[in-house]
Design a protein around this motif. Structure first.
Motif, PDB file in Angstrom:
ATOM      1  N   GLN A 185     -39.615  58.036  -1.438  1.00 54.03           N
ATOM      2  CA  GLN A 185     -40.609  57.127  -1.686  1.00 54.03           C
ATOM      3  C   GLN A 185     -39.842  55.953  -2.510  1.00 54.03           C
ATOM      4  N   PHE A 186     -39.095  56.329  -3.299  1.00 53.67           N
ATOM      5  CA  PHE A 186     -38.314  55.422  -4.263  1.00 53.67           C
ATOM      6  C   PHE A 186     -37.264  54.440  -3.169  1.00 53.67           C
ATOM      7  N   LEU A 187     -36.827  55.137  -2.113  1.00 54.44           N
ATOM      8  CA  LEU A 187     -35.969  54.163  -1.218  1.00 54.44           C
ATOM      9  C   LEU A 187     -36.744  53.402  -0.409  1.00 54.44           C
ATOM     10  N   VAL A 188     -37.938  53.671  -0.058  1.00 55.52           N
ATOM     11  CA  VAL A 188     -38.798  52.916   0.678  1.00 55.52           C
ATOM     12  C   VAL A 188     -39.552  51.548  -0.318  1.00 55.52           C
ATOM     13  N   GLN A 189     -39.598  51.961  -1.516  1.00 49.69           N
ATOM     14  CA  GLN A 189     -40.234  51.041  -2.522  1.00 49.69           C
ATOM     15  C   GLN A 189     -39.090  49.920  -2.741  1.00 49.69           C
ATOM     16  N   GLU A 190     -37.790  50.466  -2.712  1.00 47.43           N
ATOM     17  CA  GLU A 190     -36.641  49.609  -3.041  1.00 47.43           C
ATOM     18  C   GLU A 190     -36.306  49.026  -1.673  1.00 47.43           C
ATOM     19  N   LYS A 191     -36.943  49.045  -0.817  1.00 51.76           N
ATOM     20  CA  LYS A 191     -36.468  48.462   0.644  1.00 51.76           C
ATOM     21  C   LYS A 191     -34.993  48.922   1.081  1.00 51.76           C
ATOM     22  N   ILE A 192     -34.775  50.265   0.674  1.00 52.20           N
ATOM     23  CA  ILE A 192     -33.185  50.904   1.072  1.00 52.20           C
ATOM     24  C   ILE A 192     -33.285  51.171   2.494  1.00 52.20           C
ATOM     25  N   ILE A 193     -34.624  51.823   2.895  1.00 47.73           N
ATOM     26  CA  ILE A 193     -34.997  52.470   4.347  1.00 47.73           C
ATOM     27  C   ILE A 193     -36.416  51.578   4.491  1.00 47.73           C
ATOM     28  N   GLY A 194     -36.747  51.675   5.743  1.00 48.87           N
ATOM     29  CA  GLY A 194     -37.726  51.046   6.264  1.00 48.87           C
ATOM     30  C   GLY A 194     -38.800  51.932   6.395  1.00 48.87           C
ATOM     31  N   GLN A 195     -38.565  53.304   6.439  1.00 52.43           N
ATOM     32  CA  GLN A 195     -39.836  54.172   6.895  1.00 52.43           C
ATOM     33  C   GLN A 195     -39.462  55.416   6.288  1.00 52.43           C
ATOM     34  N   ASP A 196     -40.449  56.311   5.777  1.00 48.95           N
ATOM     35  CA  ASP A 196     -40.417  57.322   4.656  1.00 48.95           C
ATOM     36  C   ASP A 196     -40.415  58.411   5.780  1.00 48.95           C
ATOM     37  N   PRO A 197     -39.299  59.221   5.987  1.00 49.06           N
ATOM     38  CA  PRO A 197     -39.354  60.329   7.060  1.00 49.06           C
ATOM     39  C   PRO A 197     -40.142  61.557   6.354  1.00 49.06           C
ATOM     40  N   PHE A 198     -40.398  61.663   5.080  1.00 50.40           N
ATOM     41  CA  PHE A 198     -41.043  62.693   4.448  1.00 50.40           C
ATOM     42  C   PHE A 198     -42.442  62.655   4.575  1.00 50.40           C
TER      43      PHE A 198
END
Length: 301
Positions: free
Chosen positions: A82-95
């Motif tokens: 969720q943090f990675l998506v929020q920070e736009k480090i990844i585009g989609q949350d696989p979780f």
């Protein structure tokens, strides 16, 4: 990938105000997951898929990880993505689409009301240490505070007239908790007869000091409760949190709603109980007075 994990932990420390032990758990869970990805040749977090996550949890089960451990790891990794998506480090949350099987959780040891009475009656209240122990055990069962919170209480944190105490939990959030008249009577006797002999009852003094007047340790309390459980002939495996768990279960068995018990325990989540209510939270003092076994107890100690 390591730099993103470090940023995630820093985010939790600043935004969530989590305890050091909780941060260590998040850090360890994420670090082990990244090591797993590296071992499979995955070099970017945007390469992680739902299938890859499911394979990881399957590997954890194959390693014999306890269900509670797997659930904790899932919470850590879900928050990380969720943090990675929020920070736009990844585009989609696989979780998002990952659903783990529900595990039966081993409930902690809980005393019956009768066993609790026997345990609380064990200290010899004609001795200073016995009177301290009786007041300490009564307050622990009366409020459900954590042992660490009990050991950190100062004299100024309790008010036996209005029968409330103030404590801070693992995140530093303050809670104000009620306790009954019976417990207040034991605390008053302890504060009047014993506490001034050991050291002045200043508001910043430890409420339950050890033999030398310093703050009692968790290990010290552990020895106390183990001794009295043996004396009471209780065969169950007792832990420092047994009275806390018993406090919660006895309230729930008496009909208290989960949200009120949740707030008294200081939990952000009560997944152990798996109960969710839609009604508004009632007044905690009313709930406590109505449902706690010793809130209405009468008689002088």
């Amino acid at each position: 990938m390591e730099q993103y994990a470090a940023s995630f932990i820093s985010h939790l420390a600043v935004q969530k105000a989590l305890s050091d032990s909780t941060l260590d758990s998040y850090r360890r869970d994420v670090k082990q997951f990244l090591a797993y990805l590296s071992g499979r040749g995955i070099e970017g977090l945007d390469e992680v898929s739902r299938a890859g996550i499911m394979l990881y949890f399957s590997a954890l089960r194959d390693q014999g990880k306890a269900p509670a451990t797997i659930m904790r790891i899932s919470v850590s990794l879900r928050a990380f993505f969720q943090f990675l998506v929020q920070e736009k480090i990844i585009g989609q949350d696989p979780f998002i689409t990952v659903k783990l099987p529900r595990f039966d959780r081993n409930l902690p040891a809980v005393l019956t009301v009768e066993e609790t009475e026997k345990l609380l009656d064990m200290p010899r209240t004609d001795t200073p240490l016995g009177l301290r122990d009786r007041a300490m055990l009564e307050l622990l069962y009366a409020t459900g505070v954590r042992v660490s919170e009990l050991m950190s209480l100062k004299v100024g944190d309790i008010d036996t007239k209005v029968r409330f105490l103030r404590c801070s939990g693992e995140t530093g959030k303050e809670r104000v908790l009620p306790f009954g008249r019976f417990t207040a009577d034991w605390l008053d006797r302890y504060l009047q007869e014993v506490r001034p002999v050991w050291e002045p009852n200043g508001p910043e003094s430890p409420l339950f000091p050890n033999r030398t007047g310093g703050k009692m340790s968790r290990q010290g309390f552990w020895k106390v409760i183990k001794k009295y459980s043996r004396d009471a002939g209780i065969a169950k495996e007792i832990t420092p949190h047994t009275l806390r768990h018993s406090f919660a279960i006895h309230l729930l068995e008496g009909g208290a709603d989960v949200r009120s018990v949740q707030e008294m325990l200081g939990h952000a989540d009560m997944a152990t109980l798996q109960i969710y209510l839609n009604q508004a939270r009632p007044n905690l003092k009313s709930v406590y007075d109505h449902f706690h076994p010793r809130a209405q107890a009468k008689g002088n100690p």
